[in-house]
Enzyme design. Structure first.
Site, PDB file in Angstrom:
ATOM      1  N   ALA A  92       0.835  -1.201   0.000  1.00  0.00           N
ATOM      2  CA  ALA A  92       0.000   0.000   0.000  1.00  0.00           C
ATOM      3  C   ALA A  92       0.871   1.253   0.000  1.00  0.00           C
ATOM      4  O   ALA A  92       1.828   1.365   0.763  1.00  0.00           O
ATOM      5  CB  ALA A  92      -0.919   0.005   1.219  1.00  0.00           C
ATOM      6  N   ALA A  93       0.544   2.187  -0.874  1.00  0.00           N
ATOM      7  CA  ALA A  93       1.271   3.457  -0.981  1.00  0.00           C
ATOM      8  C   ALA A  93       0.522   4.351  -1.948  1.00  0.00           C
ATOM      9  O   ALA A  93      -0.390   3.893  -2.658  1.00  0.00           O
ATOM     10  CB  ALA A  93       2.697   3.229  -1.472  1.00  0.00           C
ATOM     11  N   TYR A 131       7.856  10.983  -3.078  1.00  0.00           N
ATOM     12  CA  TYR A 131       7.567   9.545  -3.133  1.00  0.00           C
ATOM     13  C   TYR A 131       8.821   8.741  -2.799  1.00  0.00           C
ATOM     14  O   TYR A 131       8.799   7.812  -1.983  1.00  0.00           O
ATOM     15  CB  TYR A 131       7.054   9.191  -4.529  1.00  0.00           C
ATOM     16  CG  TYR A 131       6.834   7.714  -4.773  1.00  0.00           C
ATOM     17  CD1 TYR A 131       5.655   7.098  -4.386  1.00  0.00           C
ATOM     18  CD2 TYR A 131       7.803   6.943  -5.417  1.00  0.00           C
ATOM     19  CE1 TYR A 131       5.448   5.745  -4.615  1.00  0.00           C
ATOM     20  CE2 TYR A 131       7.604   5.598  -5.652  1.00  0.00           C
ATOM     21  CZ  TYR A 131       6.425   5.000  -5.255  1.00  0.00           C
ATOM     22  OH  TYR A 131       6.230   3.664  -5.485  1.00  0.00           O
ATOM     23  N   LYS A 145       9.693   6.154   0.414  1.00  0.00           N
ATOM     24  CA  LYS A 145      10.169   4.773   0.272  1.00  0.00           C
ATOM     25  C   LYS A 145      11.476   4.580   1.043  1.00  0.00           C
ATOM     26  O   LYS A 145      11.678   3.548   1.700  1.00  0.00           O
ATOM     27  CB  LYS A 145      10.364   4.429  -1.207  1.00  0.00           C
ATOM     28  CG  LYS A 145       9.060   4.279  -1.989  1.00  0.00           C
ATOM     29  CD  LYS A 145       8.204   3.154  -1.448  1.00  0.00           C
ATOM     30  CE  LYS A 145       6.964   2.905  -2.289  1.00  0.00           C
ATOM     31  NZ  LYS A 145       6.082   1.862  -1.701  1.00  0.00           N
ATOM     32  N   VAL A 169       2.826   5.650 -17.718  1.00  0.00           N
ATOM     33  CA  VAL A 169       2.962   6.229 -19.051  1.00  0.00           C
ATOM     34  C   VAL A 169       2.102   5.511 -20.092  1.00  0.00           C
ATOM     35  O   VAL A 169       1.465   6.158 -20.943  1.00  0.00           O
ATOM     36  CB  VAL A 169       4.448   6.261 -19.481  1.00  0.00           C
ATOM     37  CG1 VAL A 169       5.037   4.855 -19.553  1.00  0.00           C
ATOM     38  CG2 VAL A 169       4.625   6.986 -20.798  1.00  0.00           C
TER      39      VAL A 169
END
Length: 320
Positions: A77-78, A145, A149, A184
């Site tokens: 989860a993130a 982000y 991490k 992308v």
């Protein structure tokens, strides 16, 4: 074995759940469904093979009870959208760092010691040697982000050293495939559906990174967990080559049967915090006996076909 998978209704998480169910294990999924989708797990839920709990991992009191009786945790989860952190700057702090602390502390309270963590190549930051080995450092992320991490890795290392946890930390390349909800290829397909004659490309199109199929990613995670019993295993997951954004655009246009022109917004990266070139060293992964089934360009082509079917199919279903 009883597994708990955070983010298990998401893109990568649902594929990990597939593998765990296939090997006959019990699975509890925690997901707030902010980016995950119940339909990714519907085949397991309908058959009663897993349980799904709607939980906000930023809420410790709501998170804690679900870890009772669990043997292993896969923490996926993130916040899945790196660019979101440039607009809502506490997103990765809350859904990355704080959520990871809540998971670890819930594990400690219930005597659960094993955790697999989805980290990312972005922790290496900019200017790392290519391909980047796991022992490169210092790691200085350039995105919020990436910082979350790196903080998650640090917290896990602290729980390994302080409380006797065992951890597998996986630094992902770009993971792509069916059920993708961002990225992308996903963006390119949506743009071309809206304007079939033109594809806007962020940056100059020369950005190039490694791309790994999500099935390979899920298989690699479980393979490594079965082959390493060290207190802390840190390993890159990716492929040995790269694919440029320009080439991805060409592949998506070809798969969609279009003749669109590509218009570039300019600059050497797509957004603030983007790392233009990334390729991970995967010798450590290979030393465990695992080999990806395909390289970056084939992974991109496979993903484009799968996502096109999913996106067009969902639009047709909505219209019906």
């Amino acid at each position: 074995m009883r597994w708990l998978v955070t983010g298990g209704a998401g893109f990568i998480g649902s594929h990990v759940v597939d593998r765990l169910v296939e090997q006959g294990d019990k699975v509890v999924v925690l997901d707030d469904l902010s980016s995950g989708r119940r339909e990714f797990l519907a085949h397991h839920l309908d058959a009663g093979r897993i349980s799904l709990e709607i939980v906000d991992l930023t809420d410790y009191d709501a998170t804690l009870p679900h870890f009772a009786g669990v043997d292993r945790v896969v923490h996926l989860a993130a916040n899945p959208d790196i660019r979101l952190g440039t607009r809502v700057t506490d997103t990765d702090l809350r859904h990355g760092t704080i959520a990871t602390y809540n998971v670890l502390e819930s594990m400690r309270q219930h005597g659960v010691n094993d955790i697999a963590f989805a980290s990312s190549s972005v922790v290496y930051g900019e200017g790392a040697p290519l391909p980047t080995p796991e022992d490169h450092g210092p790691c200085i992320p350039i995105s919020l982000y990436g910082a979350s991490k790196a903080a998650g890795e640090g917290l896990i290392g602290a729980y390994v050293g302080t409380f006797g946890f065992r951890a597998w930390i996986f630094r992902f390349a770009n993971i792509i495939g069916g059920r993708g909800t961002h990225g992308v290829i996903f963006d390119f397909i949506h743009k071309l559906v809206a304007t079939p004659e033109r594809l806007e490309v962020l940056g100059d199109g020369r950005q190039e990174k490694s791309y790994m199929l999500v099935e390979d990613c899920a298989d690699a995670m479980l393979h490594v967990m079965g082959h390493s019993n060290a207190p802390m295993t840190l390993i890159n997951l990716g492929t040995e080559d790269t694919c440029s954004v320009r080439r991805i655009g060409e592949i998506v246009i070809e798969v969609m049967g279009l003749n669109a022109r590509m218009d570039y917004t300019g600059g050497d990266r797509g957004w603030a915090g983007d790392i233009p070139k990334a390729r991970l060293a995967i010798e450590r992964l290979r030393s465990t006996g695992f080999e990806p089934t395909c390289q970056s360009e084939q992974a991109v082509r496979t993903t484009a076909a799968l996502l096109l079917e999913e996106i067009v199919g969902s639009r047709s279903g909505t219209q019906d």
